[in-house]
Every structure is written in structure tokens, then in C-alpha cells.
Design a protein around this motif. Sequence first.
Motif, PDB file in Angstrom:
ATOM      1  N   THR A 115       0.837  -1.207   0.000  1.00  0.00           N
ATOM      2  CA  THR A 115       0.000   0.000   0.000  1.00  0.00           C
ATOM      3  C   THR A 115       0.874   1.260   0.000  1.00  0.00           C
ATOM      4  O   THR A 115       0.535   2.249  -0.658  1.00  0.00           O
ATOM      5  CB  THR A 115      -0.959   0.038   1.214  1.00  0.00           C
ATOM      6  OG1 THR A 115      -0.211  -0.053   2.425  1.00  0.00           O
ATOM      7  CG2 THR A 115      -1.996  -1.061   1.140  1.00  0.00           C
TER       8      THR A 115
ATOM      9  N   ALA B  60      -5.133   6.760  -1.663  1.00  0.00           N
ATOM     10  CA  ALA B  60      -4.141   5.700  -1.471  1.00  0.00           C
ATOM     11  C   ALA B  60      -3.234   6.006  -0.286  1.00  0.00           C
ATOM     12  O   ALA B  60      -2.869   5.106   0.475  1.00  0.00           O
ATOM     13  CB  ALA B  60      -3.311   5.521  -2.750  1.00  0.00           C
TER      14      ALA B  60
ATOM     15  N   VAL C 112      -5.180   5.231   2.895  1.00  0.00           N
ATOM     16  CA  VAL C 112      -5.240   3.780   3.087  1.00  0.00           C
ATOM     17  C   VAL C 112      -3.902   3.266   3.617  1.00  0.00           C
ATOM     18  O   VAL C 112      -3.855   2.445   4.537  1.00  0.00           O
ATOM     19  CB  VAL C 112      -5.630   3.065   1.768  1.00  0.00           C
ATOM     20  CG1 VAL C 112      -5.435   1.557   1.872  1.00  0.00           C
ATOM     21  CG2 VAL C 112      -7.075   3.392   1.388  1.00  0.00           C
ATOM     22  N   ALA C 113      -2.809   3.757   3.059  1.00  0.00           N
ATOM     23  CA  ALA C 113      -1.477   3.333   3.518  1.00  0.00           C
ATOM     24  C   ALA C 113      -1.247   3.734   4.973  1.00  0.00           C
ATOM     25  O   ALA C 113      -0.723   2.945   5.771  1.00  0.00           O
ATOM     26  CB  ALA C 113      -0.398   3.937   2.616  1.00  0.00           C
TER      27      ALA C 113
ATOM     28  N   ALA D  32      -3.186   1.444   7.100  1.00  0.00           N
ATOM     29  CA  ALA D  32      -2.600   0.100   7.076  1.00  0.00           C
ATOM     30  C   ALA D  32      -1.476  -0.025   8.098  1.00  0.00           C
ATOM     31  O   ALA D  32      -1.425  -0.998   8.854  1.00  0.00           O
ATOM     32  CB  ALA D  32      -2.087  -0.239   5.675  1.00  0.00           C
TER      33      ALA D  32
END
Length: 142
Positions: free
Chosen positions: A71, A89, A92-93, A96
Motif C-alpha cells: 500500500t 491511497a 489507506v497506507a 494500514a
Amino acid sequence: MSIPRLAGVALLVVQAFVAVTAFLGGLALTLGALAPSMATAFSPPEDYLAGTPFTSYLRPGLLLGIVVAGTHTLAFVLVLRQHPWAVLASAVAAFAVLIWIFIQMIFIPFSFLQAVYFVSGVAEAGFVMVRLGLFTRIPRAA
């Protein structure tokens, strides 16, 4: 350099750091699980797996190397290319790595690296918010 641009550069630095180190950490855990003779000082003691759903570091290593590093690598490339999905993105990273650390802290005793990656995830989320313009100055009502 403007604040959003500076936040973008800082975001790239954090993403590159997490992507590279998560990949290497995942690789070390995976290789250590597949070939115990290759386990290094970077591999945590097997005792830490007691009470977890894992019997070896193979799955955690794959998750770290594929999900967390993946990710971050994807987010890094999208930010670099100024893709419309770069901010999503990046968020999300950030989540994560934060989820990874929160779960890890449930099972594994505290280590300095957990603090480093927690700060990285929080910084990443902060840079995303700056890039979204959430900290722009709100004009005063007259």
C-alpha cells in the motif's frame, strides 16, 4: 515552497521509508520462518506468537511485506505521479501501518520500532489532511 507542496514531499519521504523497511522486515520474517537458520536479530522471538493465531512468522511476514509495503509503494507512486487517487491511497497506507502497529502492540511487548511506525502513520495521516486542505485558515466573519 507552499505548505501543501511541502506536505507532499514529506508524505513521499514517509511513504518511501515505510515501504522499504516494511518490505525488508516482511522479507526477514518470511525467510526466517521458511529457513530458521536464516533468522536474524531482526526476527522477534517465537515466544511472541504464543496466544496469537500464528504458529510462525510466515503469514505476518507476508502481510507486512505485501499489504503494508504494497500500500505504501502504490501510494508513493500515485503521489509522485500526482494521480487523482493519490490522497485516497495515502490515507489507506497510513491506516494500514497504524492497524498493523495496533494489532502488533496487542501481542508483542513494546519496542522502539512500534513507536517509530506509529509516528510514521500519524504523520502520514496528517500530511494527507494538509493535502486535502483541512488546515487552511478559516476567514473571520466581519
